[in-house]
Motif scaffolding. Structure first.
Motif, PDB file in Angstrom:
ATOM      1  N   THR B 468       0.838  -1.197   0.000  1.00 43.50           N
ATOM      2  CA  THR B 468       0.000   0.000   0.000  1.00 43.50           C
ATOM      3  C   THR B 468       0.873   1.246   0.000  1.00 43.50           C
ATOM      4  OG1 THR B 468      -1.370  -1.268   1.507  1.00 43.50           O
ATOM      5  CG2 THR B 468      -2.053   0.971   1.066  1.00 43.50           C
ATOM      6  N   ALA B 469       1.907   1.220   0.838  1.00 52.32           N
ATOM      7  CA  ALA B 469       2.802   2.376   0.906  1.00 52.32           C
ATOM      8  C   ALA B 469       3.461   2.605  -0.460  1.00 52.32           C
ATOM      9  CB  ALA B 469       3.855   2.163   1.984  1.00 52.32           C
ATOM     10  N   PHE B 470       3.947   1.542  -1.071  1.00 54.21           N
ATOM     11  CA  PHE B 470       4.629   1.669  -2.363  1.00 54.21           C
ATOM     12  C   PHE B 470       3.684   2.203  -3.432  1.00 54.21           C
ATOM     13  CE2 PHE B 470       8.587  -1.234  -2.231  1.00 54.21           C
ATOM     14  CZ  PHE B 470       9.012  -0.569  -1.112  1.00 54.21           C
ATOM     15  N   LEU B 471       2.488   1.591  -3.509  1.00 52.67           N
ATOM     16  CA  LEU B 471       1.547   2.019  -4.541  1.00 52.67           C
ATOM     17  C   LEU B 471       1.149   3.474  -4.338  1.00 52.67           C
ATOM     18  CD1 LEU B 471      -0.743  -1.088  -5.002  1.00 52.67           C
ATOM     19  CD2 LEU B 471       0.942  -0.130  -6.578  1.00 52.67           C
ATOM     20  N   SER B 472       0.930   3.849  -3.077  1.00 55.76           N
ATOM     21  CA  SER B 472       0.575   5.239  -2.809  1.00 55.76           C
ATOM     22  C   SER B 472       1.708   6.165  -3.206  1.00 55.76           C
ATOM     23  CB  SER B 472       0.258   5.433  -1.337  1.00 55.76           C
ATOM     24  OG  SER B 472      -0.713   4.526  -0.937  1.00 55.76           O
ATOM     25  N   ALA B 473       2.948   5.714  -2.988  1.00 53.87           N
ATOM     26  CA  ALA B 473       4.090   6.540  -3.382  1.00 53.87           C
ATOM     27  C   ALA B 473       4.064   6.761  -4.886  1.00 53.87           C
ATOM     28  CB  ALA B 473       5.397   5.867  -2.966  1.00 53.87           C
ATOM     29  N   VAL B 474       3.756   5.694  -5.635  1.00 52.55           N
ATOM     30  CA  VAL B 474       3.691   5.840  -7.092  1.00 52.55           C
ATOM     31  C   VAL B 474       2.616   6.848  -7.457  1.00 52.55           C
ATOM     32  CG1 VAL B 474       3.159   4.626  -9.230  1.00 52.55           C
ATOM     33  CG2 VAL B 474       4.545   3.508  -7.495  1.00 52.55           C
ATOM     34  N   ILE B 475       1.455   6.740  -6.797  1.00 50.64           N
ATOM     35  CA  ILE B 475       0.352   7.664  -7.111  1.00 50.64           C
ATOM     36  C   ILE B 475       0.740   9.102  -6.771  1.00 50.64           C
ATOM     37  CG2 ILE B 475      -2.006   8.318  -6.480  1.00 50.64           C
ATOM     38  CD1 ILE B 475      -2.523   5.307  -5.994  1.00 50.64           C
ATOM     39  N   MET B 619      -6.303  -1.280   8.987  1.00 51.46           N
ATOM     40  CA  MET B 619      -4.868  -1.160   8.703  1.00 51.46           C
ATOM     41  C   MET B 619      -4.568   0.115   7.919  1.00 51.46           C
ATOM     42  SD  MET B 619      -3.035  -3.849   9.679  1.00 51.46           S
ATOM     43  CE  MET B 619      -1.767  -4.291   8.512  1.00 51.46           C
ATOM     44  N   ILE B 620      -5.488   0.496   7.045  1.00 55.11           N
ATOM     45  CA  ILE B 620      -5.172   1.572   6.096  1.00 55.11           C
ATOM     46  C   ILE B 620      -5.735   2.932   6.512  1.00 55.11           C
ATOM     47  CG2 ILE B 620      -5.336   2.261   3.671  1.00 55.11           C
ATOM     48  CD1 ILE B 620      -5.661  -0.625   2.924  1.00 55.11           C
ATOM     49  N   TYR B 621      -6.884   2.947   7.196  1.00 46.78           N
ATOM     50  CA  TYR B 621      -7.583   4.239   7.337  1.00 46.78           C
ATOM     51  C   TYR B 621      -6.808   5.266   8.174  1.00 46.78           C
ATOM     52  CZ  TYR B 621      -9.443   3.720  12.115  1.00 46.78           C
ATOM     53  OH  TYR B 621      -9.589   3.644  13.469  1.00 46.78           O
ATOM     54  N   THR B 622      -7.346   6.489   8.182  1.00 47.22           N
ATOM     55  CA  THR B 622      -6.697   7.663   8.791  1.00 47.22           C
ATOM     56  C   THR B 622      -5.663   7.356   9.862  1.00 47.22           C
ATOM     57  OG1 THR B 622      -8.887   8.551   8.709  1.00 47.22           O
ATOM     58  CG2 THR B 622      -7.247   9.940   9.722  1.00 47.22           C
ATOM     59  N   PRO B 623      -4.481   7.933   9.739  1.00 50.87           N
ATOM     60  CA  PRO B 623      -3.494   7.763  10.809  1.00 50.87           C
ATOM     61  C   PRO B 623      -4.002   8.353  12.125  1.00 50.87           C
ATOM     62  CG  PRO B 623      -2.710   9.314   9.143  1.00 50.87           C
ATOM     63  CD  PRO B 623      -3.940   8.683   8.614  1.00 50.87           C
ATOM     64  N   CYS B 624      -3.428   7.918  13.228  1.00 52.69           N
ATOM     65  CA  CYS B 624      -3.876   8.410  14.532  1.00 52.69           C
ATOM     66  C   CYS B 624      -3.501   9.877  14.724  1.00 52.69           C
ATOM     67  CB  CYS B 624      -3.284   7.553  15.650  1.00 52.69           C
ATOM     68  SG  CYS B 624      -1.512   7.757  15.826  1.00 52.69           S
ATOM     69  N   ALA B 644      -5.048  12.523   5.363  1.00 58.20           N
ATOM     70  CA  ALA B 644      -6.201  11.972   6.079  1.00 58.20           C
ATOM     71  C   ALA B 644      -7.301  11.577   5.096  1.00 58.20           C
ATOM     72  CB  ALA B 644      -6.715  12.994   7.081  1.00 58.20           C
ATOM     73  N   ILE B 645      -7.587  12.465   4.140  1.00 62.78           N
ATOM     74  CA  ILE B 645      -8.656  12.184   3.172  1.00 62.78           C
ATOM     75  C   ILE B 645      -8.283  10.992   2.303  1.00 62.78           C
ATOM     76  CG2 ILE B 645      -9.917  13.089   1.182  1.00 62.78           C
ATOM     77  CD1 ILE B 645      -9.605  15.867   2.460  1.00 62.78           C
ATOM     78  N   TYR B 646      -7.070  11.031   1.796  1.00 64.39           N
ATOM     79  CA  TYR B 646      -6.619   9.962   0.890  1.00 64.39           C
ATOM     80  C   TYR B 646      -6.684   8.609   1.580  1.00 64.39           C
ATOM     81  CZ  TYR B 646      -3.398   7.016  -1.734  1.00 64.39           C
ATOM     82  OH  TYR B 646      -2.833   5.969  -2.416  1.00 64.39           O
ATOM     83  N   SER B 647      -6.209   8.548   2.840  1.00 60.16           N
ATOM     84  CA  SER B 647      -6.151   7.232   3.474  1.00 60.16           C
ATOM     85  C   SER B 647      -7.544   6.692   3.780  1.00 60.16           C
ATOM     86  CB  SER B 647      -5.276   7.262   4.728  1.00 60.16           C
ATOM     87  OG  SER B 647      -5.632   8.329   5.543  1.00 60.16           O
ATOM     88  N   VAL B 648      -8.489   7.576   4.116  1.00 59.50           N
ATOM     89  CA  VAL B 648      -9.850   7.094   4.363  1.00 59.50           C
ATOM     90  C   VAL B 648     -10.450   6.558   3.059  1.00 59.50           C
ATOM     91  CG1 VAL B 648     -12.182   7.765   4.970  1.00 59.50           C
ATOM     92  CG2 VAL B 648     -10.287   8.537   6.360  1.00 59.50           C
ATOM     93  N   TYR B 652     -11.469   2.727   2.337  1.00 57.28           N
ATOM     94  CA  TYR B 652     -12.860   2.414   1.990  1.00 57.28           C
ATOM     95  C   TYR B 652     -12.928   1.563   0.716  1.00 57.28           C
ATOM     96  CZ  TYR B 652     -17.858   3.212   2.318  1.00 57.28           C
ATOM     97  OH  TYR B 652     -19.202   3.037   2.489  1.00 57.28           O
ATOM     98  N   THR B 653     -12.213   2.017  -0.307  1.00 54.20           N
ATOM     99  CA  THR B 653     -12.251   1.262  -1.575  1.00 54.20           C
ATOM    100  C   THR B 653     -11.656  -0.124  -1.400  1.00 54.20           C
ATOM    101  OG1 THR B 653     -10.889   3.158  -2.159  1.00 54.20           O
ATOM    102  CG2 THR B 653     -12.273   2.271  -3.889  1.00 54.20           C
ATOM    103  N   THR B 654     -10.484  -0.202  -0.751  1.00 54.52           N
ATOM    104  CA  THR B 654      -9.836  -1.514  -0.612  1.00 54.52           C
ATOM    105  C   THR B 654     -10.738  -2.465   0.163  1.00 54.52           C
ATOM    106  OG1 THR B 654      -7.879  -0.181  -0.271  1.00 54.52           O
ATOM    107  CG2 THR B 654      -7.588  -2.541  -0.177  1.00 54.52           C
ATOM    108  N   ALA B 655     -11.285  -1.972   1.288  1.00 62.03           N
ATOM    109  CA  ALA B 655     -12.127  -2.842   2.109  1.00 62.03           C
ATOM    110  C   ALA B 655     -13.359  -3.280   1.321  1.00 62.03           C
ATOM    111  CB  ALA B 655     -12.540  -2.117   3.386  1.00 62.03           C
ATOM    112  N   PHE B 656     -13.896  -2.365   0.517  1.00 57.19           N
ATOM    113  CA  PHE B 656     -15.069  -2.690  -0.297  1.00 57.19           C
ATOM    114  C   PHE B 656     -14.743  -3.836  -1.263  1.00 57.19           C
ATOM    115  CE2 PHE B 656     -17.739  -2.023  -4.087  1.00 57.19           C
ATOM    116  CZ  PHE B 656     -18.986  -2.112  -3.502  1.00 57.19           C
ATOM    117  N   ILE B 657     -13.627  -3.687  -1.958  1.00 58.83           N
ATOM    118  CA  ILE B 657     -13.222  -4.723  -2.921  1.00 58.83           C
ATOM    119  C   ILE B 657     -12.989  -6.051  -2.204  1.00 58.83           C
ATOM    120  CG2 ILE B 657     -11.422  -5.413  -4.556  1.00 58.83           C
ATOM    121  CD1 ILE B 657     -11.062  -2.362  -5.120  1.00 58.83           C
TER     122      ILE B 657
END
Lengths: 92, 667
Positions: B468-475, B619-624, B644-648, B652-657
């Motif tokens: 997730t971290a890697f893919l987000s870095a690419v994005i 695991m993925i949603y908003t950091p503390c 914060a917005i991006y991680s939520v 949401y999308t990942t959990a949905f899938i």
């Protein structure tokens, strides 16, 4: 012209300089010059990669990152920086 | 009582923090890699009626800063009012270590004490260092020491106490350039008076393109004057002034060491020592990679398997406590509320997190083991190509490893990255690295739903967090910084046998933090959750008609598409924003009926597919809150909001899938 397709610096009896990436594992080389942006050159110099320094290539394999050793200090160098370092082989 | 301000300065990994800890009795983090200390840390030590305020500064290679952590040192030196400075030198590499120290000696006009550290290693190698002669030439006292072995500490303390002559070092340069500088400062006295520094130092710094000096020159209103001066030096030196002065410094150091340092004779065995042999395994392009994967797998296996027996004991203990608290209600004189608060709220809430203390302890112990041996820098080196593929920098890997412990210090650790874009990118994806606070969630859910393949599922989840971290870095890189290309150049420190006391001290610090969190934030949150879940009093605890139940119902609507439209799960996720452990402690407080273990209850609460989706989401949603604050502090509020917005959205999308796929499969 270069048959192997790899760009190479012109070599003659007088000019034996190559880039660091062309040095083989275990070879001892002397840094001639460092090309590249101001930031990169400064960073390399701060870590001890300076013109005139003699270093031993510890690892250069599979076109990956390289490891060199300057006296007792080991440095890991990305290929992007290594191609910008011009060295001269030193005979032991 | 007299008070003296002392600064600790030196190259990275030269042992500044070790000395700091030895002097002040503090337990600041130390490690065998560069860039462990990234901010100025203060500590106090009293010795023979003097109070020493010691400032531990980040390490640096050059007083003309490259990266933010080096900038902190320069700022501190310019603004701070220090009485004495301790400069630490790793005697294994005197030449390179002396460089910033010589710059320091050029700059400060207060007493400087040089500490030649790691003399034990030097002696073992058969190297001889004539510290007396060096001290005479530099006109500063030198203490040969081995700080980790407490050698030389008394001498340092004695020197701190004494009245030392102020440092009067001046870098010898070409006489022509020297006279040019004297002439310039004599002719433009009015301008030079506006600059509160030694004229010679300032001129050299200006010629070396230092940001600070350039800004000061511009502020004095005569930038052009300085620029002309620089050009005339360039003509005399016949090359770039920046290179000229650093070469002058290096030349001076070389001359100094030529007579005073005797290297050992050439080694046998082709010059290969134990470090080289270890390196031929650990940084081998294929073997090294394999070893790295094994090491990480081993780490998670140890965290899970070795921690399990202790975890079971703690679990039983809390079960007994909770049962005991239940019985309190039948005792006369104790209100029923107290018993309920203890048995339903506090004990299961706090307990559900505390039982993972053994696992967390093992995690931190092993992480500090990896740091202290010097392996982490090697891992960063190995990962460089992979990190580059994701648009990150090889050095970003070190903060990533720290992130498995806690994201907050990991975000601070990105200060060692030179390029700002690399830093922003690394900070932005850091929260996806599953920190130890998310460990309880992972452990509870895997033991509840995947009891047979625990280690594999845990390993898989960690791999997922890295991906997730890697893919987000690419994005992020695609979106914001198209052209970032900064190559790796990293110091690989010598292997050292970690000292158990340091490892345990460090683990204890982290455990203390964890317990503190459990005792404050988590405790209060649990009490609030309990209160909301018991109000109004005429309905059963934690039922849907309580205040919390109604709030939860409202929230649950958002999570229905993800498979856990359960109000308790919704409340748990929302409270997890305070601290990620809170997800589990809220669930603990809401679903325990005072008996039985939490795993059973969780199994009853979620069907398998939605449990998996819940795990992925948490695991993925908003950091503390603490992580968000760290992001804001390091790279700004805009990035924090975006994060914060991006991680939520991503969660949401990942959990949905995940839910859609798993729901179909299990159905």
């Amino acid at each position: 012209m270069c048959i192997s397709g790899k760009p190479r610096l012109k070599r003659s009896r007088w000019n034996r300089n190559v880039t660091l990436t062309e040095a083989k594992s275990g070879q001892t080389v002397k840094v001639e010059s460092i090309m590249g942006g101001q930031m990169m050159v400064k960073k390399a110099m701060d870590l001890g990669l300076r013109p005139g320094v003699v270093l031993v290539v510890v690892q250069n394999a599979f076109r990956g990152q390289m490891v060199v050793k300057i006296e007792d200090l080991k440095l890991g160098i990305g290929r992007g920086i290594a191609v910008k370092i011009v060295v001269e082989p030193v005979k032991r | 009582m007299k008070r003296l301000n002392i600064a600790l300065i030196g190259t990275p990994n030269s042992g500044k923090t070790t000395l700091f800890n030895a002097l002040t009795g503090a337990t600041e983090k130390v490690g065998n890699l560069c860039g462990v200390t990234v901010e100025c840390i203060r500590g106090i030590c009293s010795f023979s009626d003097i109070e020493f305020h010691i400032h531990d500064l980040p390490g640096l290679y050059n007083l003309i800063p490259n990266s933010p952590d080096e900038g902190i040192v320069k700022d501190a030196l310019i603004k701070g009012r220090f009485d004495k400075i301790i400069a630490i030198i790793d005697a294994n590499n005197i030449e390179r270590n002396l460089f910033p120290v010589i710059q320091l000696l050029e700059f400060v006009k207060i007493p400087v004490i040089l500490v030649f550290n790691m003399m034990d290693e030097v002696r073992k190698k058969g190297m001889m260092v004539d510290t007396e002669t060096i001290s005479r030439i530099l006109k500063t006292p030198i203490v040969p020491a081995a700080v980790a072995g407490c050698e030389g500490l008394n001498e340092i303390l004695n020197l701190l106490k004494e009245d030392l002559p102020a440092n009067s070092f001046s870098l010898p340069v070409d006489p022509k350039i020297d006279s040019l500088m004297t002439e310039f400062s004599g002719r433009h006295q009015a301008v030079m008076e506006k600059i509160p520094h030694d004229p010679k130092w300032f001129l050299i710094n200006f010629c070396e393109n230092d940001h600070y000096a350039k800004k000061a020159a511009a502020d004095s209103g005569s930038y052009g004057l300085f620029e002309t001066f620089r050009e005339s030096v360039e003509i005399l030196a016949l090359r770039d002034t920046e290179i000229y002065f650093s070469s002058a410094r290096i030349g001076y150091i070389k001359g100094l060491l030529k007579e005073t340092v005797v290297k050992r004779p050439a080694r046998k065995n082709n010059g290969k020592d134990i470090h080289d042999r270890l390196d031929s395994l650990f940084i081998h392009p294929f073997l090294g990679f394999l070893i790295f994967l094994l090491a990480i797998f081993g780490l998670f296996w140890a965290v899970f398997s070795l921690g399990a027996p202790l975890q079971n004991i703690l679990e039983r203990l809390f079960g007994l406590l909770s049962a005991g608290a239940m019985k309190l209600s039948s005792v006369k004189g104790i209100p029923a509320g107290i018993s309920s608060l203890l048995s339903r709220g506090i004990i299961p809430g706090i307990g559900s997190v505390i039982i993972f203390l053994p696992n967390i302890m093992i995690m931190f112990l092993l992480l500090s083991f990896l740091e202290d041996t010097g392996y982490i820098s090697r891992a960063a080196f190995l990962m460089d190509k992979l990190m580059h593929a994701a648009g990150l920098h090889g050095k970003s890997f070190i903060p990533f490893m720290l992130g498995f412990g806690c994201n907050v210090p990991a975000i601070l650790a990105t200060r060692t990255l030179d390029a700002k874009k690399d830093r922003i990118l690394t900070v932005m994806v850091m929260p996806f690295i599953a920190c130890s606070a998310r460990l309880p969630i992972i452990l509870i859910f895997t033991s509840a739903f995947f009891p047979r393949h625990k280690v594999l599922v845990i390993f898989g989840l960690y791999i997922m967090s890295i991906l997730t971290a890697f893919l987000s870095a690419v994005i992020f890189k695609r979106l914001f910084f198209r052209k970032v290309e900064s190559d790796l150049i990293i110091e690989l420190p010598p292997y050292r046998l970690p000292k158990p006391e340091y490892m345990f001290k460090e683990m204890w610090m982290n455990v203390r933090e964890f317990l503190k969190k459990a005792g404050t934030i988590i405790f209060f949150s649990v009490v609030i959750i309990w209160a909301l879940a018991s109000f109004p009093g005429d309905v059963p605890y934690a039922s849907e008609t309580t205040v919390l139940g109604r709030i939860g119902h409202f929230l649950a609507g958002f999570f229905t598409p993800l498979g856990f439209g359960n109000w308790k799960a919704a409340v748990a996720l929302v409270t997890g924003f305070v601290a990620k452990e809170q997800v589990i402690s809220t669930l603990g407080a809401l679903i325990s009926s005072g008996s039985g273990d939490i795993i059973e209850h969780i199994r009853g609460l979620f069907p398998p597919a939605s449990a998996f989706s819940f795990m992925v989401f948490s695991m993925i949603y908003t950091p503390c809150v603490a992580t968000l604050a760290a992001i804001r502090k390091e790279i700004g509020v805009k990035w924090m909001i975006l994060n914060a917005i991006y991680s939520v959205l991503l969660a949401y999308t990942t959990a949905f899938i995940v839910y859609q796929i798993f729901g179909r499969v299990t159905a």
